[in-house]
Enzyme design. Structure first.
Site, PDB file in Angstrom:
ATOM      1  N   ASP A 135       0.784  19.373 -21.175  1.00 24.79           N
ATOM      2  CA  ASP A 135      -0.220  18.181 -21.039  1.00 24.79           C
ATOM      3  C   ASP A 135       0.655  17.159 -21.792  1.00 24.79           C
ATOM      4  O   ASP A 135       0.488  17.319 -23.313  1.00 24.79           O
ATOM      5  CB  ASP A 135      -1.532  18.332 -21.646  1.00 24.79           C
ATOM      6  CG  ASP A 135      -2.505  17.007 -21.663  1.00 24.79           C
ATOM      7  OD1 ASP A 135      -1.873  15.995 -21.831  1.00 24.79           O
ATOM      8  OD2 ASP A 135      -3.741  17.191 -21.412  1.00 24.79           O
ATOM      9  N   PHE A 194      -8.990  20.447 -23.794  1.00 26.47           N
ATOM     10  CA  PHE A 194      -9.380  19.083 -23.936  1.00 26.47           C
ATOM     11  C   PHE A 194     -10.887  18.996 -23.015  1.00 26.47           C
ATOM     12  O   PHE A 194     -10.878  19.727 -22.037  1.00 26.47           O
ATOM     13  CB  PHE A 194      -8.440  17.972 -23.507  1.00 26.47           C
ATOM     14  CG  PHE A 194      -8.719  16.647 -23.731  1.00 26.47           C
ATOM     15  CD1 PHE A 194      -8.982  15.931 -25.022  1.00 26.47           C
ATOM     16  CD2 PHE A 194      -9.272  15.868 -22.711  1.00 26.47           C
ATOM     17  CE1 PHE A 194      -9.492  14.848 -25.144  1.00 26.47           C
ATOM     18  CE2 PHE A 194      -9.803  14.747 -22.754  1.00 26.47           C
ATOM     19  CZ  PHE A 194     -10.002  13.915 -24.133  1.00 26.47           C
ATOM     20  N   THR A 195     -11.615  17.964 -23.377  1.00 29.05           N
ATOM     21  CA  THR A 195     -13.002  17.964 -22.796  1.00 29.05           C
ATOM     22  C   THR A 195     -12.868  18.005 -21.376  1.00 29.05           C
ATOM     23  O   THR A 195     -13.535  18.729 -20.532  1.00 29.05           O
ATOM     24  CB  THR A 195     -13.691  16.864 -23.236  1.00 29.05           C
ATOM     25  OG1 THR A 195     -13.007  15.589 -23.191  1.00 29.05           O
ATOM     26  CG2 THR A 195     -14.135  17.000 -24.868  1.00 29.05           C
ATOM     27  N   TYR A 242       0.866  -1.302   0.015  1.00 29.07           N
ATOM     28  CA  TYR A 242       0.205   0.028  -0.019  1.00 29.07           C
ATOM     29  C   TYR A 242       0.936   1.203  -0.039  1.00 29.07           C
ATOM     30  O   TYR A 242       0.455   2.130  -0.649  1.00 29.07           O
ATOM     31  CB  TYR A 242      -0.741   0.013   1.240  1.00 29.07           C
ATOM     32  CG  TYR A 242      -1.879   1.192   1.461  1.00 29.07           C
ATOM     33  CD1 TYR A 242      -3.083   0.774   0.795  1.00 29.07           C
ATOM     34  CD2 TYR A 242      -1.537   2.397   1.758  1.00 29.07           C
ATOM     35  CE1 TYR A 242      -4.041   2.180   0.773  1.00 29.07           C
ATOM     36  CE2 TYR A 242      -2.324   3.493   1.839  1.00 29.07           C
ATOM     37  CZ  TYR A 242      -3.523   3.324   1.307  1.00 29.07           C
ATOM     38  OH  TYR A 242      -4.596   4.469   1.278  1.00 29.07           O
ATOM     39  N   LYS A 288      -1.983   6.926 -23.432  1.00 29.12           N
ATOM     40  CA  LYS A 288      -1.766   7.329 -24.768  1.00 29.12           C
ATOM     41  C   LYS A 288      -0.343   6.674 -25.082  1.00 29.12           C
ATOM     42  O   LYS A 288       0.025   5.764 -25.496  1.00 29.12           O
ATOM     43  CB  LYS A 288      -2.281   8.500 -25.071  1.00 29.12           C
ATOM     44  CG  LYS A 288      -3.553   8.727 -25.128  1.00 29.12           C
ATOM     45  CD  LYS A 288      -3.916  10.076 -24.963  1.00 29.12           C
ATOM     46  CE  LYS A 288      -5.501  10.077 -24.835  1.00 29.12           C
ATOM     47  NZ  LYS A 288      -6.163  10.224 -26.436  1.00 29.12           N
ATOM     48  N   ARG A 300     -16.067  14.318 -32.405  1.00 27.86           N
ATOM     49  CA  ARG A 300     -15.672  15.618 -31.851  1.00 27.86           C
ATOM     50  C   ARG A 300     -15.896  16.843 -32.484  1.00 27.86           C
ATOM     51  O   ARG A 300     -15.378  17.551 -33.417  1.00 27.86           O
ATOM     52  CB  ARG A 300     -14.029  15.576 -31.952  1.00 27.86           C
ATOM     53  CG  ARG A 300     -13.492  14.352 -31.260  1.00 27.86           C
ATOM     54  CD  ARG A 300     -13.084  14.410 -29.781  1.00 27.86           C
ATOM     55  NE  ARG A 300     -13.958  14.508 -28.842  1.00 27.86           N
ATOM     56  CZ  ARG A 300     -13.854  13.878 -27.624  1.00 27.86           C
ATOM     57  NH1 ARG A 300     -12.845  13.670 -27.037  1.00 27.86           N
ATOM     58  NH2 ARG A 300     -14.983  14.006 -26.922  1.00 27.86           N
ATOM     59  N   PHE A 338     -21.313  14.258 -24.170  1.00 26.42           N
ATOM     60  CA  PHE A 338     -21.050  13.391 -25.158  1.00 26.42           C
ATOM     61  C   PHE A 338     -20.799  11.766 -24.620  1.00 26.42           C
ATOM     62  O   PHE A 338     -21.075  10.975 -25.629  1.00 26.42           O
ATOM     63  CB  PHE A 338     -19.667  13.804 -25.998  1.00 26.42           C
ATOM     64  CG  PHE A 338     -18.449  13.807 -25.017  1.00 26.42           C
ATOM     65  CD1 PHE A 338     -18.287  14.804 -24.372  1.00 26.42           C
ATOM     66  CD2 PHE A 338     -17.577  12.692 -25.129  1.00 26.42           C
ATOM     67  CE1 PHE A 338     -16.989  14.926 -23.630  1.00 26.42           C
ATOM     68  CE2 PHE A 338     -16.357  12.634 -24.545  1.00 26.42           C
ATOM     69  CZ  PHE A 338     -16.065  13.763 -23.768  1.00 26.42           C
TER      70      PHE A 338
HETATM   71  C1  LIG Z   1      -4.569  15.594 -24.207  1.00 30.37           C
HETATM   72  C2  LIG Z   1      -5.507  14.982 -23.248  1.00 30.37           C
HETATM   73  N1  LIG Z   1      -5.277  15.186 -22.026  1.00 30.37           N
HETATM   74  C3  LIG Z   1      -5.989  14.629 -21.151  1.00 30.37           C
HETATM   75  C4  LIG Z   1      -6.759  13.369 -21.430  1.00 30.37           C
HETATM   76  C5  LIG Z   1      -7.528  12.898 -20.382  1.00 30.37           C
HETATM   77  O1  LIG Z   1      -6.962  11.586 -19.852  1.00 30.37           O
HETATM   78  P1  LIG Z   1      -7.565  10.320 -19.494  1.00 30.37           P
HETATM   79  O2  LIG Z   1      -8.692   9.927 -20.464  1.00 30.37           O
HETATM   80  O3  LIG Z   1      -6.705   9.461 -19.020  1.00 30.37           O
HETATM   81  O4  LIG Z   1      -8.510  10.909 -18.208  1.00 30.37           O
HETATM   82  C6  LIG Z   1      -6.777  13.063 -22.734  1.00 30.37           C
HETATM   83  C7  LIG Z   1      -7.515  11.810 -22.813  1.00 30.37           C
HETATM   84  O5  LIG Z   1      -7.941  11.515 -23.963  1.00 30.37           O
HETATM   85  C8  LIG Z   1      -5.931  13.781 -23.799  1.00 30.37           C
HETATM   86  O6  LIG Z   1      -6.362  13.245 -24.890  1.00 30.37           O
END
Ligand SMILES: Cc1ncc(COP(=O)(O)O)c(C=O)c1O
Length: 482
Positions: free
Chosen positions: A222, A131-132, A79, A265, A388, A454
């Site tokens: 990021d 990003f979303t 842990y 990714k 998208r 979405f």
């Molecule tokens: C550029 C970017 N930042 C953040 C994220 C969020 O990551 P996660 O899906 O692992 O939460 C993504 C996910 O697709 C992303 O493409």
């Protein structure tokens, strides 16, 4: 990696062999139509068993290497003080040059921690593009996301190599207007996901840093697709053609103050992290890690995934790994271009993006053309892509739809998963659909979650039942059972 054939053409070539496979099924078009209807014309709500090629995302869907799988067998489930964490820390120190590492369960968890720590009501958060999940977290913390891209960013067909660059003039104006004390930080996304996986240049990153550093504002990268961004810098930025991916990543990190990433990714695992050399930033975030994620040495990740991430971070710096999906995407985009399909160029880092506004220019943006195209592609091919566009934008405070800058169908290319015959099949079915594009109609919501709609929203055709008509036309052409 790409290889030149004797006739001068280039093909992506796999620098690995396939030793474990997973069966897929191509359901007949009538079944696909039924599955799409059950899913409310939202590809997120399809079941995996109904999907032939899953191009929804490259997130957590990449093929792992034998070394990653082997490392998972040696994980330490303690842990606290897990040895697996220290292996991750060592990899991050070696590749990123960052001393401090906070693991978390995925990219959005890192965004949540950053939002919780640094984004205050009334703040602005300038970035090259949102990003979303990033926007959702920063909005919820009371901040305002500002997308300060350059004039080339939203031109879908282009040869501009760095559409992910920040516009320095717009950045300066935004900071002047808000005042540096009201800027949480500046965020640069490595290959901007929502506008086609487009990279930033190192020159631009350095210029951003030179602008914000004297103002006491820190620079966040990021790095979810950091190896792809580095691959494009090597290919497109003068002076870097002979620099290794490892050195380019190291240089990016030396310019940035902090990097967070989704490990799903470039790293080909399921996890995330925040890393930095800035003790002050690290110590500000660290207390929140056990509150929201887990103890400092696992942060919500399984120890197996931490082991695999330690390996993945090193492997993503190999040229053939960094270029595995980028070169496949280039091939896929080229195939679609030769068939006259409108796609985003130059090819980006995570997917082939089809321009829905041009593919079905008769469907108004208020009827979600990218969502409609994603549904139509699934019905005609069994390929799951992702909308998208405006469906991916949540409503504003007054409940109005917010039209997206672009309406794209994203056909993601998970690393080392699909082969040339898959891309050829996809290109063929997209061309058939393009010939029948006037049959595609719009969509409207009948179930709509209040945030990140979405993911779970359900839609239906606006006017006629165009899904049924399309399935019928497909069956007439290819025969029953296809
Ligand atoms: C550029 C970017 N930042 C953040 C994220 C969020 O990551 P996660 O899906 O692992 O939460 C993504 C996910 O697709 C992303 O493409």
């Amino acid at each position: 990696m790409s290889i030149r054939l004797s006739n001068g053409s280039e093909i992506p070539i796999e620098m690995h062999k396939v030793r474990i496979v997973q069966k897929v099924r191509l359901a007949p078009v009538r079944d696909r139509l039924r599955a799409m209807e059950d899913a409310g014309y939202n590809t997120f709500l399809l079941r995996s068993r109904d999907i032939f090629l899953d191009m929804l995302t490259d997130s957590g869907t990449n093929a792992m290497s034998d070394n990653q799988l082997a490392a998972m067998m040696q994980s330490d489930d303690a842990y606290a003080g897990s040895e697996s964490f220290y292996k991750l820390e060592e990899s991050v120190r070696e590749i990123f040059g960052y001393q401090y590492v906070l693991p978390c369960h995925q990219g959005r968890a890192a965004e949540h921690l950053l939002a919780k720590t640094f984004v205050k009501p009334g703040h602005i958060v300038p970035m090259n593009y949102h990003f979303t999940t990033t926007k959702a977290h920063f909005d919820l913390a009371g901040g305002k996301v500002l997308e300060l891209y350059g004039p080339e960013a939203l031109v879908t067909e282009s040869s501009f190599p760095f559409k992910g660059n920040m516009d320095l003039g717009r950045l300066k104006d935004a900071i002047d207007e808000a005042g540096p004390a009201n800027v949480s930080f500046v965020r640069m996304e490595a290959t901007t996901n929502l506008i086609g996986g487009q990279p930033f240049s190192l020159e631009n990153l350095r210029q951003v840093k030179a602008l914000v550093e004297p103002l006491g504002i820190f620079l966040v990268v990021d790095g979810s697709l950091i190896s792809e961004n580095a691959y494009f810098i090597r290919q497109r930025e003068p002076g870097y053609e002979n620099t290794s991916i490892r050195d380019i990543i190291r240089e990016i990190m030396s310019v940035a103050d902090l990097c967070y990433l989704s490990g799903r990714k470039s790293c080909s695992v399921r996890g995330g992290m925040i890393a930095t050399n800035r003790k002050d930033l690290h110590e500000a975030i660290r207390p929140w890690l056990p509150v929201y994620e887990g103890f400092y040495t696992y942060g919500g990740m399984s120890s197996k995934e931490i082991e695999a991430m330690a390996v993945g971070i090193r492997e993503m710096t190999e040229l053939e790994v960094a270029g595995a999906s980028a070169d496949a995407i280039k091939y896929f985009v080229g195939l679609l271009q030769t068939k006259g399909i409108p796609v985003v160029t130059p090819p980006g880092g995570l997917a082939c993006h089809v321009d829905a506004m041009r593919f079905i220019d008769h469907v108004p943006q208020s009827e979600y053309p990218a969502g409609a195209l994603a549904a139509a592609v699934y019905i005609t091919s069994g390929i799951r892509g992702m909308e998208r566009g405006s469906v991916s934008m949540d409503r504003d405070k007054d409940g109005n739809d917010v039209p997206s800058d672009m309406e794209l169908l994203r056909l993601a290319v998970p690393r080392r998963v699909y082969t040339m015959s898959h891309f050829q099949y996809a290109a063929d079915r997209l061309r058939w659909l393009y010939d029948h594009r006037k049959m595609i109609g719009g969509l409207e919501f009948y179930e709509e979650p209040p945030v990140l709609r979405f993911f779970g929203g359900k839609m239906k055709p606006t006017k006629s039942d165009w899904g049924l008509a399309l399935a019928q036309a497909f069956e007439d052409h290819f025969g029953p059972g296809c």
